[in-house]
Design a protein around this motif. Structure first.
Motif, PDB file in Angstrom:
ATOM      1  N   HIS A  41       4.633   9.200  35.506  1.00 54.33           N
ATOM      2  CA  HIS A  41       5.153   8.301  36.658  1.00 54.33           C
ATOM      3  C   HIS A  41       6.262   7.441  36.130  1.00 54.33           C
ATOM      4  O   HIS A  41       6.426   6.980  35.006  1.00 54.33           O
ATOM      5  N   TYR A  42       7.218   7.182  37.123  1.00 49.86           N
ATOM      6  CA  TYR A  42       8.652   6.586  36.749  1.00 49.86           C
ATOM      7  C   TYR A  42       8.401   5.182  36.286  1.00 49.86           C
ATOM      8  O   TYR A  42       9.135   4.749  35.450  1.00 49.86           O
ATOM      9  N   ASP A  43       7.610   4.698  36.974  1.00 49.86           N
ATOM     10  CA  ASP A  43       7.602   3.238  36.871  1.00 49.86           C
ATOM     11  C   ASP A  43       6.911   2.585  35.329  1.00 49.86           C
ATOM     12  O   ASP A  43       7.154   1.483  34.871  1.00 49.86           O
ATOM     13  N   SER A  44       6.059   3.710  34.501  1.00 51.30           N
ATOM     14  CA  SER A  44       5.636   3.304  33.385  1.00 51.30           C
ATOM     15  C   SER A  44       6.524   3.900  32.292  1.00 51.30           C
ATOM     16  O   SER A  44       6.241   3.453  31.210  1.00 51.30           O
ATOM     17  N   ILE A  45       7.562   4.403  32.405  1.00 53.24           N
ATOM     18  CA  ILE A  45       8.425   4.874  31.441  1.00 53.24           C
ATOM     19  C   ILE A  45       9.465   4.141  31.006  1.00 53.24           C
ATOM     20  O   ILE A  45      10.049   3.420  31.786  1.00 53.24           O
ATOM     21  N   THR A  46       9.817   4.106  29.590  1.00 52.88           N
ATOM     22  CA  THR A  46      10.505   3.178  29.346  1.00 52.88           C
ATOM     23  C   THR A  46      11.770   3.997  28.629  1.00 52.88           C
ATOM     24  O   THR A  46      11.676   5.453  28.547  1.00 52.88           O
ATOM     25  N   MET A  47      13.091   3.292  28.280  1.00 55.78           N
ATOM     26  CA  MET A  47      14.091   3.962  27.761  1.00 55.78           C
ATOM     27  C   MET A  47      13.898   4.510  26.518  1.00 55.78           C
ATOM     28  O   MET A  47      14.474   5.578  26.002  1.00 55.78           O
ATOM     29  N   ASP A  48      12.874   3.708  25.603  1.00 58.27           N
ATOM     30  CA  ASP A  48      12.779   4.050  24.172  1.00 58.27           C
ATOM     31  C   ASP A  48      12.071   5.361  24.514  1.00 58.27           C
ATOM     32  O   ASP A  48      12.271   6.277  23.484  1.00 58.27           O
ATOM     33  N   GLU A  49      11.053   5.655  25.391  1.00 58.54           N
ATOM     34  CA  GLU A  49      10.315   6.847  25.433  1.00 58.54           C
ATOM     35  C   GLU A  49      11.062   8.044  25.846  1.00 58.54           C
ATOM     36  O   GLU A  49      11.143   9.097  25.367  1.00 58.54           O
ATOM     37  N   ILE A  50      12.362   7.586  26.619  1.00 57.78           N
ATOM     38  CA  ILE A  50      13.253   8.654  26.910  1.00 57.78           C
ATOM     39  C   ILE A  50      13.887   9.270  25.752  1.00 57.78           C
ATOM     40  O   ILE A  50      14.332  10.158  25.717  1.00 57.78           O
ATOM     41  N   ALA A  51      14.432   8.329  25.178  1.00 55.44           N
ATOM     42  CA  ALA A  51      15.302   8.664  23.733  1.00 55.44           C
ATOM     43  C   ALA A  51      14.491   9.426  22.751  1.00 55.44           C
ATOM     44  O   ALA A  51      14.901  10.475  22.312  1.00 55.44           O
ATOM     45  N   LEU A  52      13.079   9.078  22.648  1.00 53.03           N
ATOM     46  CA  LEU A  52      12.303  10.096  21.751  1.00 53.03           C
ATOM     47  C   LEU A  52      11.907  11.039  22.088  1.00 53.03           C
ATOM     48  O   LEU A  52      12.174  12.073  21.606  1.00 53.03           O
ATOM     49  N   ALA A  53      11.560  11.493  23.717  1.00 55.83           N
ATOM     50  CA  ALA A  53      11.665  12.565  24.258  1.00 55.83           C
ATOM     51  C   ALA A  53      12.818  13.427  24.158  1.00 55.83           C
ATOM     52  O   ALA A  53      12.845  14.872  23.920  1.00 55.83           O
ATOM     53  N   ALA A  54      14.196  12.990  24.162  1.00 57.24           N
ATOM     54  CA  ALA A  54      15.256  13.770  24.040  1.00 57.24           C
ATOM     55  C   ALA A  54      15.671  13.788  22.679  1.00 57.24           C
ATOM     56  O   ALA A  54      16.709  14.815  22.512  1.00 57.24           O
ATOM     57  N   GLY A  55      14.980  13.254  21.665  1.00 56.37           N
ATOM     58  CA  GLY A  55      15.428  13.539  20.139  1.00 56.37           C
ATOM     59  C   GLY A  55      16.811  12.686  19.891  1.00 56.37           C
ATOM     60  O   GLY A  55      17.489  13.315  19.247  1.00 56.37           O
ATOM     61  N   LEU A  56      16.904  11.581  20.535  1.00 57.12           N
ATOM     62  CA  LEU A  56      18.020  10.930  20.290  1.00 57.12           C
ATOM     63  C   LEU A  56      17.793   9.353  20.123  1.00 57.12           C
ATOM     64  O   LEU A  56      16.929   8.863  20.281  1.00 57.12           O
ATOM     65  N   ARG A  57      18.828   8.842  19.709  1.00 50.27           N
ATOM     66  CA  ARG A  57      18.739   7.228  19.234  1.00 50.27           C
ATOM     67  C   ARG A  57      18.717   6.610  20.782  1.00 50.27           C
ATOM     68  O   ARG A  57      19.439   6.847  21.443  1.00 50.27           O
ATOM     69  N   ARG A  58      18.137   5.332  20.645  1.00 48.99           N
ATOM     70  CA  ARG A  58      18.163   4.451  21.985  1.00 48.99           C
ATOM     71  C   ARG A  58      19.579   4.011  22.276  1.00 48.99           C
ATOM     72  O   ARG A  58      19.737   4.139  23.356  1.00 48.99           O
ATOM     73  N   SER A  59      20.316   3.938  21.054  1.00 46.63           N
ATOM     74  CA  SER A  59      21.690   3.338  21.428  1.00 46.63           C
ATOM     75  C   SER A  59      22.713   4.351  21.995  1.00 46.63           C
ATOM     76  O   SER A  59      23.458   4.186  22.747  1.00 46.63           O
ATOM     77  N   THR A  60      22.090   5.701  21.764  1.00 47.46           N
ATOM     78  CA  THR A  60      22.831   7.034  22.375  1.00 47.46           C
ATOM     79  C   THR A  60      22.626   7.192  23.793  1.00 47.46           C
ATOM     80  O   THR A  60      23.574   7.113  24.730  1.00 47.46           O
ATOM     81  N   VAL A  61      21.433   6.928  23.986  1.00 45.44           N
ATOM     82  CA  VAL A  61      21.065   6.810  25.509  1.00 45.44           C
ATOM     83  C   VAL A  61      21.466   5.725  26.346  1.00 45.44           C
ATOM     84  O   VAL A  61      22.101   6.191  27.400  1.00 45.44           O
ATOM     85  N   TYR A  62      21.909   4.855  25.814  1.00 41.97           N
ATOM     86  CA  TYR A  62      22.451   3.425  26.558  1.00 41.97           C
ATOM     87  C   TYR A  62      23.915   3.770  26.614  1.00 41.97           C
ATOM     88  O   TYR A  62      24.504   3.135  27.476  1.00 41.97           O
ATOM     89  N   LEU A  63      24.540   4.420  25.763  1.00 40.84           N
ATOM     90  CA  LEU A  63      25.811   4.773  25.804  1.00 40.84           C
ATOM     91  C   LEU A  63      26.128   5.813  27.085  1.00 40.84           C
ATOM     92  O   LEU A  63      27.296   5.706  27.597  1.00 40.84           O
ATOM     93  N   HIS A  64      25.257   6.460  27.532  1.00 34.97           N
ATOM     94  CA  HIS A  64      25.461   7.320  28.833  1.00 34.97           C
ATOM     95  C   HIS A  64      24.870   6.715  30.097  1.00 34.97           C
ATOM     96  O   HIS A  64      25.098   7.168  30.976  1.00 34.97           O
ATOM     97  N   TYR A  65      23.653   5.938  29.932  1.00 34.13           N
ATOM     98  CA  TYR A  65      23.054   5.509  31.032  1.00 34.13           C
ATOM     99  C   TYR A  65      22.454   4.089  30.868  1.00 34.13           C
ATOM    100  O   TYR A  65      22.014   3.635  29.871  1.00 34.13           O
ATOM    101  N   LYS A  66      22.865   3.080  31.836  1.00 28.54           N
ATOM    102  CA  LYS A  66      22.434   1.855  31.572  1.00 28.54           C
ATOM    103  C   LYS A  66      21.103   1.546  31.631  1.00 28.54           C
ATOM    104  O   LYS A  66      20.518   0.661  31.117  1.00 28.54           O
ATOM    105  N   ASP A  67      20.175   2.311  32.380  1.00 25.92           N
ATOM    106  CA  ASP A  67      18.714   2.190  32.824  1.00 25.92           C
ATOM    107  C   ASP A  67      18.399   3.291  33.171  1.00 25.92           C
ATOM    108  O   ASP A  67      18.954   4.292  33.579  1.00 25.92           O
ATOM    109  N   LYS A  68      16.877   3.428  33.473  1.00 26.79           N
ATOM    110  CA  LYS A  68      16.239   4.568  33.971  1.00 26.79           C
ATOM    111  C   LYS A  68      16.660   4.963  35.448  1.00 26.79           C
ATOM    112  O   LYS A  68      16.595   5.891  35.782  1.00 26.79           O
ATOM    113  N   ALA A  69      16.832   3.758  36.108  1.00 23.74           N
ATOM    114  CA  ALA A  69      17.201   4.015  37.571  1.00 23.74           C
ATOM    115  C   ALA A  69      18.528   4.753  37.568  1.00 23.74           C
ATOM    116  O   ALA A  69      18.547   5.563  38.596  1.00 23.74           O
ATOM    117  N   GLU A  70      19.499   4.568  36.756  1.00 21.96           N
ATOM    118  CA  GLU A  70      20.551   5.660  36.929  1.00 21.96           C
ATOM    119  C   GLU A  70      20.307   6.743  36.423  1.00 21.96           C
ATOM    120  O   GLU A  70      20.905   7.809  37.092  1.00 21.96           O
TER     121      GLU A  70
END
Length: 210
Positions: A41-70
């Motif tokens: 579910h969308y509302d329970s997911i964090t950017m940290d979890e997205i970074a982990l699932a993508a195999g990327l650093r959290r900072s790398t994810v934020y270089l491309h997207y400002k938040d999960k809504a984007e």
């Protein structure tokens, strides 16, 4: 097209190879987020979890997207033209019930391939989240239905009558629900009946127009 928050790179850094790497990274983020949104579910997911699932650093994810809504907006933006193209195959302007039934099966086949983004969109609609992205999506889908059918085309316009707009939206939601229920168990006669009833409702809507 919805834009990323990332600032454009200087020309000397924006080489085809770098652009390909950026596209690849964004694709990894988007695919990881799409799966997490669907499974947890969308509302329970964090950017940290997205970074982990993508195999990327959290900072790398934020270089491309400002938040999960984007990220979600990117998922929806990718889904929208594909969905509109399928809906634009709706026969018109006065389709027979047989034609509508055949088209309904094509829509169900498409939905079967796009279960993840559709399920995310349904959840957001139920919980009234990210309404701007959903409103844009709805406009596009109604316009797709209106490619060959004036009633839906009129329903997609800003100045559409409230009654016509409401009927168009209800039919779009009915179509989505019927496909979801049918695909939950394709051998269930009730799911098939939902598609048939939806085809009849589309037929009534379109045939009542002069």
């Amino acid at each position: 097209m919805l834009m990323s928050s990332q600032s454009p790179l200087p020309a000397k850094y924006n080489t085809p190879l770098r652009q390909a790497q950026r596209d690849l990274t964004r694709g990894r983020i988007k695919n990881a987020a799409r799966t997490l949104f669907y499974e947890h579910h969308y509302d329970s997911i964090t950017m940290d979890e997205i970074a982990l699932a993508a195999g990327l650093r959290r900072s790398t994810v934020y270089l491309h997207y400002k938040d999960k809504a984007e990220i979600l907006a990117d998922v929806i933006a990718e889904y929208t033209p594909k969905a509109r193209a399928v809906l634009a195959m709706l026969p018109g302007p006065h389709p027979s019930l047989q034609q509508l039934n055949r088209w309904m099966r094509k829509v169900a086949t498409f939905v079967a391939m796009e279960r993840v983004p559709l399920s995310i969109i349904l959840e957001l609609r139920r919980t009234n989240q990210d309404t701007d992205a959903l409103e844009k999506l709805t406009q596009e889908l109604l316009a797709g239905l209106g490619e060959n059918n004036p009633p839906f085309r009129e329903a997609s316009l800003e100045h559409a009558s409230p009654m016509l707009r409401a009927r168009g939206l209800m039919l779009l939601q009915e179509l989505t629900y019927a496909c979801e229920m049918h695909l939950n168990n394709t051998s269930d006669a009730r799911g098939k009946a939902l598609l048939d009833v939806t085809a009849e409702d589309f037929f009534d809507f379109l045939s009542n127009r002069k």
